[in-house]
Design a protein around this motif. Structure first.
Motif, mmCIF file in Angstrom:
data_model
loop_
_atom_site.group_PDB
_atom_site.id
_atom_site.type_symbol
_atom_site.label_atom_id
_atom_site.label_comp_id
_atom_site.label_asym_id
_atom_site.label_seq_id
_atom_site.Cartn_x
_atom_site.Cartn_y
_atom_site.Cartn_z
ATOM 1 N N LYS A 68 -0.166 -4.205 5.513
ATOM 2 C CA LYS A 68 -0.420 -5.613 5.175
ATOM 3 C C LYS A 68 -1.800 -5.761 4.527
ATOM 4 O O LYS A 68 -1.962 -6.473 3.538
ATOM 5 C CB LYS A 68 -0.326 -6.478 6.431
ATOM 6 C CG LYS A 68 -0.570 -7.941 6.180
ATOM 7 C CD LYS A 68 -0.476 -8.750 7.460
ATOM 8 C CE LYS A 68 -0.796 -10.205 7.195
ATOM 9 N NZ LYS A 68 -0.800 -10.995 8.420
ATOM 10 N N GLU A 69 -2.792 -5.086 5.075
ATOM 11 C CA GLU A 69 -4.151 -5.154 4.527
ATOM 12 C C GLU A 69 -4.215 -4.516 3.141
ATOM 13 O O GLU A 69 -4.913 -5.014 2.260
ATOM 14 C CB GLU A 69 -5.130 -4.472 5.473
ATOM 15 C CG GLU A 69 -5.307 -5.219 6.774
ATOM 16 C CD GLU A 69 -6.032 -4.423 7.837
ATOM 17 O OE1 GLU A 69 -6.547 -5.059 8.782
ATOM 18 O OE2 GLU A 69 -6.094 -3.175 7.748
ATOM 19 N N ARG A 70 -3.474 -3.421 2.940
ATOM 20 C CA ARG A 70 -3.442 -2.792 1.612
ATOM 21 C C ARG A 70 -2.891 -3.748 0.564
ATOM 22 O O ARG A 70 -3.390 -3.817 -0.553
ATOM 23 C CB ARG A 70 -2.587 -1.528 1.636
ATOM 24 C CG ARG A 70 -3.296 -0.363 2.189
ATOM 25 C CD ARG A 70 -2.517 0.912 1.954
ATOM 26 N NE ARG A 70 -3.191 1.980 2.642
ATOM 27 C CZ ARG A 70 -2.601 2.924 3.325
ATOM 28 N NH1 ARG A 70 -1.288 2.975 3.364
ATOM 29 N NH2 ARG A 70 -3.298 3.842 3.930
ATOM 30 N N LYS A 71 -1.844 -4.481 0.925
ATOM 31 C CA LYS A 71 -1.259 -5.452 -0.011
ATOM 32 C C LYS A 71 -2.267 -6.529 -0.381
ATOM 33 O O LYS A 71 -2.322 -6.968 -1.527
ATOM 34 C CB LYS A 71 -0.004 -6.084 0.588
ATOM 35 C CG LYS A 71 1.175 -5.148 0.624
ATOM 36 C CD LYS A 71 2.380 -5.816 1.247
ATOM 37 C CE LYS A 71 3.534 -4.843 1.355
ATOM 38 N NZ LYS A 71 4.708 -5.427 2.011
ATOM 39 N N GLN A 72 -3.070 -6.965 0.576
ATOM 40 C CA GLN A 72 -4.078 -7.995 0.311
ATOM 41 C C GLN A 72 -5.205 -7.450 -0.563
ATOM 42 O O GLN A 72 -5.724 -8.154 -1.417
ATOM 43 C CB GLN A 72 -4.661 -8.525 1.612
ATOM 44 C CG GLN A 72 -3.722 -9.385 2.405
ATOM 45 C CD GLN A 72 -4.357 -9.870 3.697
ATOM 46 O OE1 GLN A 72 -5.078 -9.128 4.366
ATOM 47 N NE2 GLN A 72 -4.088 -11.113 4.047
ATOM 48 N N ALA A 73 -5.580 -6.201 -0.354
ATOM 49 C CA ALA A 73 -6.699 -5.609 -1.079
ATOM 50 C C ALA A 73 -6.298 -5.112 -2.469
ATOM 51 O O ALA A 73 -7.129 -5.069 -3.376
ATOM 52 C CB ALA A 73 -7.290 -4.457 -0.270
#
Length: 55
Positions: free
Chosen positions: A10-15
């Motif tokens: 999820k964090e990778r998608k945001q970054a």
């Protein structure tokens, strides 16, 4: 000195939109401090950003 961990999916998608093309997503880390929202490239604090406030 802060401790860091690998990003979740999820964090990778945001970054992802903020990561330069020459940087591997697997080299991105997240600060583990309770109130910290910082993510950055391993060994390069200049490549990074801040996650938005949680909902």
């Amino acid at each position: 000195m802060q401790e860091f961990r690998e990003l979740t999916e999820k964090e990778r998608k945001q970054a992802r939109p903020h990561v330069p093309k020459h940087v591997s997503e697997s080299s991105l880390l997240r600060c583990t401090n309770k109130n910290c929202r910082r993510w950055q490239q391993r060994g390069n604090y200049r490549v990074g950003g801040t996650f938005p406030e949680p909902d």
